[in-house]
Design an enzyme around this catalytic site. Structure first.
Site, mmCIF file in Angstrom:
data_model
loop_
_atom_site.group_PDB
_atom_site.id
_atom_site.type_symbol
_atom_site.label_atom_id
_atom_site.label_comp_id
_atom_site.label_asym_id
_atom_site.label_seq_id
_atom_site.Cartn_x
_atom_site.Cartn_y
_atom_site.Cartn_z
ATOM 1 N N CYS A 175 -11.441 -8.574 -38.411
ATOM 2 C CA CYS A 175 -12.254 -7.369 -38.218
ATOM 3 C C CYS A 175 -12.863 -6.960 -39.547
ATOM 4 C CB CYS A 175 -11.359 -6.250 -37.678
ATOM 5 S SG CYS A 175 -12.245 -4.726 -37.340
ATOM 6 N N LEU A 176 -14.158 -6.642 -39.545
ATOM 7 C CA LEU A 176 -14.816 -6.234 -40.787
ATOM 8 C C LEU A 176 -14.230 -4.926 -41.323
ATOM 9 C CD1 LEU A 176 -18.566 -7.069 -40.029
ATOM 10 C CD2 LEU A 176 -16.828 -8.474 -41.155
ATOM 11 N N HIS A 189 -12.967 -0.485 -30.441
ATOM 12 C CA HIS A 189 -13.414 0.396 -31.526
ATOM 13 C C HIS A 189 -14.001 1.702 -30.978
ATOM 14 C CE1 HIS A 189 -12.725 -2.006 -35.072
ATOM 15 N NE2 HIS A 189 -13.365 -3.045 -34.573
ATOM 16 N N GLY A 216 -19.235 -9.568 -33.930
ATOM 17 C CA GLY A 216 -19.492 -8.345 -33.184
ATOM 18 C C GLY A 216 -19.355 -7.166 -34.121
ATOM 19 N N GLN A 258 -17.861 1.525 -36.608
ATOM 20 C CA GLN A 258 -17.595 0.769 -37.834
ATOM 21 C C GLN A 258 -18.641 1.035 -38.914
ATOM 22 O OE1 GLN A 258 -16.912 -3.157 -35.588
ATOM 23 N NE2 GLN A 258 -15.590 -3.334 -37.376
ATOM 24 N N HIS A 260 -12.530 -6.636 -28.142
ATOM 25 C CA HIS A 260 -12.241 -6.191 -29.509
ATOM 26 C C HIS A 260 -13.209 -5.071 -29.911
ATOM 27 C CE1 HIS A 260 -11.333 -7.055 -33.930
ATOM 28 N NE2 HIS A 260 -12.409 -6.282 -33.978
ATOM 29 N N GLU A 261 -14.520 -5.296 -29.654
ATOM 30 C CA GLU A 261 -15.515 -4.287 -30.050
ATOM 31 C C GLU A 261 -15.395 -3.035 -29.193
ATOM 32 O OE1 GLU A 261 -16.816 -4.719 -32.778
ATOM 33 O OE2 GLU A 261 -16.389 -6.860 -32.938
#
Ligand code: ZN
Length: 182
Positions: free
Chosen positions: A102-103, A148, A49, A54, A144-145
């Site tokens: 997480c990226l 953000h 995701g 991000q 999670h997304e």
């Protein structure tokens, strides 16, 4: 399409509340290009995701990948999605703990408990209102997304930082010992 730079922890954009996208802007070339770039960037870095903040775009837009069933790779638990101005309702108090990465927080894994089942309403990339339920791993990915968009990262959701592991150590000491999704 283009692979975008991914903001890493410490970048202020990851800590801001992202703004809503006016519905009549969803069809604009800028938003449509950003959606394509989010997918390309997510796939390039093997994410499941990615949220617009991000890639330094502080707007309420996220994408998720096709999520295969870990028990049967031919089956999808959830299809890839574009969620614009999403809203989440928890459908259960029951929480499931999963390992998250997480990226924007590269090379770390941590155990996070989140509600197991959610209802999501959002606009898709055509500007159409969508509503669906998600359960288990897909529910974790969406939450999670979604976080953000509110300036929250998974570290903030960890009730105990003792599970925090570097990816290499996670794979060495934990992933082999447990049946994991990531
Ligand atoms: Zn993330």
């Amino acid at each position: 399409m283009a692979i975008r730079n991914v903001a890493r922890l410490g970048s202020p954009v990851l800590r801001q509340r992202a703004r809503e996208i006016p519905v009549d802007e969803i069809a604009s070339p800028e938003i449509q290009r950003l959606i394509d770039d989010l997918f390309e960037t997510m796939h390039e870095y093997d994410g499941v995701g990615l949220a617009a903040p991000q890639v330094y775009e502080s707007i309420r837009l996220l994408v998720t990948a096709d999520l295969p069933d870990p028990d049967d790779e031919d089956q999808l638990l959830a299809p890839s999605r574009v969620l614009i101005n999403p809203e989440i309702i928890f459908l259960t108090q029951e929480e499931t703990a999963r390992w998250e990465g997480c990226l924007s927080v590269p090379d770390l894994r941590g155990l996070v408990s989140r509600p197991h089942k959610i209802q999501v309403t959002a606009f898709d990339r055509q500007g159409k209102r969508i509503e669906f339920e998600a359960e288990g791993f897909p529910a974790t990915v969406i939450q999670h997304e979604y976080d953000h968009l509110d300036g929250t990262v998974f570290l903030d959701r960890m009730s105990d930082l003792k599970s925090l592991s570097f990816l290499r150590e996670f794979e060495r000491y934990i992933a082999g010992a447990a049946d994991e999704d990531e």
